[in-house]
Design a protein around this motif. Structure first.
Motif, PDB file in Angstrom:
ATOM      1  N   LYS A 121       0.917  -1.119   0.108  1.00 29.10           N
ATOM      2  CA  LYS A 121      -0.021  -0.069   0.120  1.00 29.10           C
ATOM      3  C   LYS A 121       1.088   1.227   0.052  1.00 29.10           C
ATOM      4  O   LYS A 121       1.724   1.537   0.893  1.00 29.10           O
ATOM      5  N   LEU A 122       0.849   2.044  -0.954  1.00 28.87           N
ATOM      6  CA  LEU A 122       1.633   3.252  -1.249  1.00 28.87           C
ATOM      7  C   LEU A 122       0.676   4.423  -1.148  1.00 28.87           C
ATOM      8  O   LEU A 122       0.117   5.000  -2.092  1.00 28.87           O
ATOM      9  N   PRO A 123       0.711   5.060   0.309  1.00 26.17           N
ATOM     10  CA  PRO A 123      -0.165   6.171   0.316  1.00 26.17           C
ATOM     11  C   PRO A 123       0.301   7.525  -0.525  1.00 26.17           C
ATOM     12  O   PRO A 123       1.363   7.631  -0.515  1.00 26.17           O
ATOM     13  N   LYS A 124      -0.619   8.343  -0.824  1.00 29.42           N
ATOM     14  CA  LYS A 124      -0.130   9.496  -1.517  1.00 29.42           C
ATOM     15  C   LYS A 124      -0.125  10.677  -0.458  1.00 29.42           C
ATOM     16  O   LYS A 124      -0.806  10.636   0.716  1.00 29.42           O
ATOM     17  N   LEU A 125       0.723  11.777  -0.798  1.00 27.86           N
ATOM     18  CA  LEU A 125       0.760  13.013   0.136  1.00 27.86           C
ATOM     19  C   LEU A 125      -0.480  13.596   0.032  1.00 27.86           C
ATOM     20  O   LEU A 125      -1.218  13.558  -0.909  1.00 27.86           O
TER      21      LEU A 125
END
Length: 157
Positions: A139-143
């Motif tokens: 899971k790669l959350p956005k800023l």
């Protein structure tokens, strides 16, 4: 001038016909997987395969899912270096069977490395990974500033 090598529809190379054409074709056929499928395909790994990957994006994050069955969490190494996400794994398999006076020992080794260039919009401090049922999920959350803003109406004064 004729070419020295022709490529058939299935991608195998055939000699175009010098004086040893019959001998060359026989050698090509000997190592052709279609000719001896039981020998070549069951005993030799003739290609390098990388795990299949699904990548999807939502408004808040990216998801990477990788199909890697038969591995353990400890087999994986996930790193980020200069906006590049690297996923690698090594897996050793050893099996020994003893039947009567016969002993058979089989072993194998699997490894891979996949890399992905991440966009600047990823919050790399909040990346999470889990491995469950043969699927590695990242899971790669956005800023916050990269997430889309809701539409708002501006009143005219």
């Amino acid at each position: 001038m004729s070419s020295l090598m022709n490529v058939s529809k299935n991608g195998t190379h055939k000699n175009s016909g010098l004086s040893h054409n019959g001998w060359s074709n026989w050698i090509d056929d000997l190592f052709n997987v279609d000719t001896f499928p039981g020998v070549v395909s069951s005993n030799f790994n003739t290609s390098v395969s990388l795990p299949k990957v699904n990548i999807r994006e939502t408004n808040d994050e990216y998801f990477i899912e990788m199909a890697v069955p038969g591995m353990k969490k400890s087999d994986f190494n996930i790193d980020i270096d200069n906006e590049v996400l690297s996923i690698s794994a090594e897996h050793n398999v050893e099996e020994e069977n003893t039947e009567g006076n016969f002993t058979r020992r089989e072993f194998g080794y699997n490894s891979f490395k996949r890399t992905f260039t991440l966009p600047d919009s990823i919050d790399d401090q909040k990346i999470k990974a889990k491995y469950e049922d043969g699927i590695l999920s990242i899971k790669l959350p956005k800023l916050e500033e990269a997430k889309p803003k809701p539409v708002r109406t501006i009143k005219i004064s």
